[in-house]
Scaffold this motif. Structure first.
Motif, PDB file in Angstrom:
ATOM      1  N   SER A 125       0.825  -1.198   0.000  1.00 37.32           N
ATOM      2  CA  SER A 125       0.000   0.000   0.000  1.00 37.32           C
ATOM      3  C   SER A 125       0.863   1.253   0.000  1.00 37.32           C
ATOM      4  O   SER A 125       2.068   1.190   0.197  1.00 37.32           O
ATOM      5  CB  SER A 125      -0.925   0.008   1.220  1.00 37.32           C
ATOM      6  OG  SER A 125      -0.171   0.115   2.403  1.00 37.32           O
ATOM      7  N   ALA A 126       0.235   2.376  -0.244  1.00 38.19           N
ATOM      8  CA  ALA A 126       0.932   3.668  -0.184  1.00 38.19           C
ATOM      9  C   ALA A 126       0.752   4.244   1.214  1.00 38.19           C
ATOM     10  O   ALA A 126      -0.345   4.244   1.752  1.00 38.19           O
ATOM     11  CB  ALA A 126       0.353   4.617  -1.219  1.00 38.19           C
ATOM     12  N   HIS A 127       1.845   4.701   1.783  1.00 35.13           N
ATOM     13  CA  HIS A 127       1.817   5.299   3.116  1.00 35.13           C
ATOM     14  C   HIS A 127       2.132   6.778   2.972  1.00 35.13           C
ATOM     15  O   HIS A 127       3.134   7.142   2.372  1.00 35.13           O
ATOM     16  CB  HIS A 127       2.855   4.634   4.029  1.00 35.13           C
ATOM     17  CG  HIS A 127       2.747   3.145   4.075  1.00 35.13           C
ATOM     18  ND1 HIS A 127       1.742   2.495   4.753  1.00 35.13           N
ATOM     19  CD2 HIS A 127       3.496   2.176   3.503  1.00 35.13           C
ATOM     20  CE1 HIS A 127       1.892   1.196   4.599  1.00 35.13           C
ATOM     21  NE2 HIS A 127       2.941   0.977   3.841  1.00 35.13           N
ATOM     22  N   LEU A 187      -7.028   5.653   7.940  1.00 36.96           N
ATOM     23  CA  LEU A 187      -6.647   6.964   8.447  1.00 36.96           C
ATOM     24  C   LEU A 187      -6.284   6.832   9.915  1.00 36.96           C
ATOM     25  O   LEU A 187      -7.023   6.198  10.676  1.00 36.96           O
ATOM     26  CB  LEU A 187      -7.800   7.965   8.328  1.00 36.96           C
ATOM     27  CG  LEU A 187      -8.115   8.503   6.942  1.00 36.96           C
ATOM     28  CD1 LEU A 187      -8.858   7.483   6.126  1.00 36.96           C
ATOM     29  CD2 LEU A 187      -8.927   9.766   7.064  1.00 36.96           C
ATOM     30  N   THR A 188      -5.173   7.409  10.303  1.00 41.18           N
ATOM     31  CA  THR A 188      -4.779   7.460  11.708  1.00 41.18           C
ATOM     32  C   THR A 188      -4.476   8.903  12.057  1.00 41.18           C
ATOM     33  O   THR A 188      -3.625   9.535  11.443  1.00 41.18           O
ATOM     34  CB  THR A 188      -3.539   6.585  11.995  1.00 41.18           C
ATOM     35  OG1 THR A 188      -3.884   5.221  11.732  1.00 41.18           O
ATOM     36  CG2 THR A 188      -3.091   6.727  13.444  1.00 41.18           C
ATOM     37  N   TRP A 189      -5.230   9.415  13.014  1.00 44.36           N
ATOM     38  CA  TRP A 189      -5.039  10.764  13.538  1.00 44.36           C
ATOM     39  C   TRP A 189      -4.269  10.640  14.847  1.00 44.36           C
ATOM     40  O   TRP A 189      -4.732   9.968  15.769  1.00 44.36           O
ATOM     41  CB  TRP A 189      -6.379  11.426  13.824  1.00 44.36           C
ATOM     42  CG  TRP A 189      -7.264  11.616  12.640  1.00 44.36           C
ATOM     43  CD1 TRP A 189      -8.194  10.738  12.157  1.00 44.36           C
ATOM     44  CD2 TRP A 189      -7.330  12.765  11.807  1.00 44.36           C
ATOM     45  NE1 TRP A 189      -8.825  11.277  11.068  1.00 44.36           N
ATOM     46  CE2 TRP A 189      -8.319  12.524  10.828  1.00 44.36           C
ATOM     47  CE3 TRP A 189      -6.644  13.991  11.796  1.00 44.36           C
ATOM     48  CZ2 TRP A 189      -8.642  13.466   9.850  1.00 44.36           C
ATOM     49  CZ3 TRP A 189      -6.971  14.914  10.813  1.00 44.36           C
ATOM     50  CH2 TRP A 189      -7.950  14.649   9.861  1.00 44.36           C
ATOM     51  N   LEU A 204      -1.704  13.212  10.480  1.00 45.34           N
ATOM     52  CA  LEU A 204      -2.650  12.347   9.780  1.00 45.34           C
ATOM     53  C   LEU A 204      -1.848  11.392   8.908  1.00 45.34           C
ATOM     54  O   LEU A 204      -1.099  11.819   8.030  1.00 45.34           O
ATOM     55  CB  LEU A 204      -3.608  13.175   8.918  1.00 45.34           C
ATOM     56  CG  LEU A 204      -4.543  12.389   7.995  1.00 45.34           C
ATOM     57  CD1 LEU A 204      -5.444  11.435   8.787  1.00 45.34           C
ATOM     58  CD2 LEU A 204      -5.378  13.362   7.162  1.00 45.34           C
ATOM     59  N   TYR A 205      -1.991  10.102   9.184  1.00 45.36           N
ATOM     60  CA  TYR A 205      -1.334   9.064   8.398  1.00 45.36           C
ATOM     61  C   TYR A 205      -2.388   8.387   7.531  1.00 45.36           C
ATOM     62  O   TYR A 205      -3.458   8.010   8.024  1.00 45.36           O
ATOM     63  CB  TYR A 205      -0.668   8.027   9.304  1.00 45.36           C
ATOM     64  CG  TYR A 205       0.478   8.608  10.090  1.00 45.36           C
ATOM     65  CD1 TYR A 205       1.765   8.634   9.553  1.00 45.36           C
ATOM     66  CD2 TYR A 205       0.279   9.148  11.360  1.00 45.36           C
ATOM     67  CE1 TYR A 205       2.820   9.180  10.263  1.00 45.36           C
ATOM     68  CE2 TYR A 205       1.335   9.698  12.071  1.00 45.36           C
ATOM     69  CZ  TYR A 205       2.596   9.715  11.521  1.00 45.36           C
ATOM     70  OH  TYR A 205       3.641  10.265  12.225  1.00 45.36           O
ATOM     71  N   ILE A 206      -2.079   8.248   6.266  1.00 47.22           N
ATOM     72  CA  ILE A 206      -2.988   7.637   5.302  1.00 47.22           C
ATOM     73  C   ILE A 206      -2.315   6.394   4.749  1.00 47.22           C
ATOM     74  O   ILE A 206      -1.179   6.450   4.286  1.00 47.22           O
ATOM     75  CB  ILE A 206      -3.282   8.592   4.118  1.00 47.22           C
ATOM     76  CG1 ILE A 206      -3.721   9.973   4.605  1.00 47.22           C
ATOM     77  CG2 ILE A 206      -4.289   7.974   3.155  1.00 47.22           C
ATOM     78  CD1 ILE A 206      -4.995   9.988   5.379  1.00 47.22           C
ATOM     79  N   GLU A 211       1.859  11.120  -5.309  1.00 50.84           N
ATOM     80  CA  GLU A 211       2.128  12.009  -4.174  1.00 50.84           C
ATOM     81  C   GLU A 211       1.346  13.317  -4.275  1.00 50.84           C
ATOM     82  O   GLU A 211       0.732  13.767  -3.320  1.00 50.84           O
ATOM     83  CB  GLU A 211       3.631  12.283  -4.063  1.00 50.84           C
ATOM     84  CG  GLU A 211       4.032  12.949  -2.766  1.00 50.84           C
ATOM     85  CD  GLU A 211       3.901  12.032  -1.554  1.00 50.84           C
ATOM     86  OE1 GLU A 211       3.634  12.553  -0.448  1.00 50.84           O
ATOM     87  OE2 GLU A 211       4.058  10.814  -1.696  1.00 50.84           O
ATOM     88  N   GLU A 212       1.355  13.931  -5.459  1.00 52.30           N
ATOM     89  CA  GLU A 212       0.643  15.201  -5.632  1.00 52.30           C
ATOM     90  C   GLU A 212      -0.867  15.015  -5.503  1.00 52.30           C
ATOM     91  O   GLU A 212      -1.554  15.849  -4.925  1.00 52.30           O
ATOM     92  CB  GLU A 212       0.997  15.828  -6.969  1.00 52.30           C
ATOM     93  CG  GLU A 212       2.402  16.383  -7.010  1.00 52.30           C
ATOM     94  CD  GLU A 212       2.754  17.003  -8.355  1.00 52.30           C
ATOM     95  OE1 GLU A 212       1.880  17.060  -9.247  1.00 52.30           O
ATOM     96  OE2 GLU A 212       3.899  17.433  -8.496  1.00 52.30           O
ATOM     97  N   GLY A 213      -1.380  13.924  -6.039  1.00 55.27           N
ATOM     98  CA  GLY A 213      -2.809  13.648  -5.922  1.00 55.27           C
ATOM     99  C   GLY A 213      -3.224  13.463  -4.472  1.00 55.27           C
ATOM    100  O   GLY A 213      -4.276  13.952  -4.043  1.00 55.27           O
ATOM    101  N   ALA A 214      -2.400  12.760  -3.708  1.00 50.11           N
ATOM    102  CA  ALA A 214      -2.678  12.561  -2.284  1.00 50.11           C
ATOM    103  C   ALA A 214      -2.646  13.892  -1.542  1.00 50.11           C
ATOM    104  O   ALA A 214      -3.502  14.164  -0.692  1.00 50.11           O
ATOM    105  CB  ALA A 214      -1.678  11.587  -1.673  1.00 50.11           C
ATOM    106  N   GLU A 215      -1.667  14.734  -1.863  1.00 46.01           N
ATOM    107  CA  GLU A 215      -1.615  16.065  -1.238  1.00 46.01           C
ATOM    108  C   GLU A 215      -2.857  16.866  -1.569  1.00 46.01           C
ATOM    109  O   GLU A 215      -3.399  17.571  -0.718  1.00 46.01           O
ATOM    110  CB  GLU A 215      -0.364  16.817  -1.696  1.00 46.01           C
ATOM    111  CG  GLU A 215       0.910  16.281  -1.106  1.00 46.01           C
ATOM    112  CD  GLU A 215       2.150  16.943  -1.680  1.00 46.01           C
ATOM    113  OE1 GLU A 215       2.052  17.724  -2.663  1.00 46.01           O
ATOM    114  OE2 GLU A 215       3.242  16.685  -1.136  1.00 46.01           O
TER     115      GLU A 215
END
Length: 149
Positions: A12-14, A99-101, A114-116, A125-129
């Protein structure tokens, strides 16, 4: 194949994002868990849950519009005023996004991380941002308005 969280997240993407809010830990926790607050920063979605481990979460649009679909989720971890983890998905057959807050008191406020974790990563990366930075900005703005009001 193992059904452990570690096995589910392999490949997965972290991603991690952080911000500072001029609020106390109780206000931040309320913003993360109170249905009347979540729509202010989660793209208009109000999160309905008991916020107990393994409890379901139902994310519903606060206002009826075609812009937002409802989501479902489940609470994974709760450590009041410190950590809230859950996953969201469009439906039971869709891959979950975890999601982890994490919150910690800082001088003059609270640091929020916030960890996704996306099981099937569709965003670069840009899309996630583009998706998650506005969530943190809206959370900061919401808590700022709460403090002023």
């Amino acid at each position: 194949m193992s059904n452990s969280p570690e096995a589910r997240l392999r490949g997965s993407a972290h991603r991690a994002f952080a911000c500072f809010v001029a609020a106390d830990p109780e206000q931040v926790w309320e913003a993360l868990t109170d249905t009347s607050h979540t729509s202010a920063y989660l793209y208009g979605l109000a999160a309905h849950s008991t916020w107990e481990v393994d409890a379901p979460i139902d994310f519903q649009p606060q206002q009826q519009s075609g812009d937002h679909d409802s989501l479902i989720g489940r609470v994974v971890c709760v450590q009041q005023h410190r950590r809230l983890s859950y996953f969201v998905q469009a439906g039971p057959d869709d891959p979950p996004t975890y999601l982890t807050w994490l919150t910690r008191p800082s001088p003059g406020g609270v640091t929020v991380r916030l960890y996704i974790d996306e099981v099937e990563c569709g965003d670069d990366e840009e899309g996630a941002e583009d998706v998650w930075l506005p969530v943190l900005t809206a959370l900061q703005q919401h808590l700022s308005e709460q403090a002023a009001g």
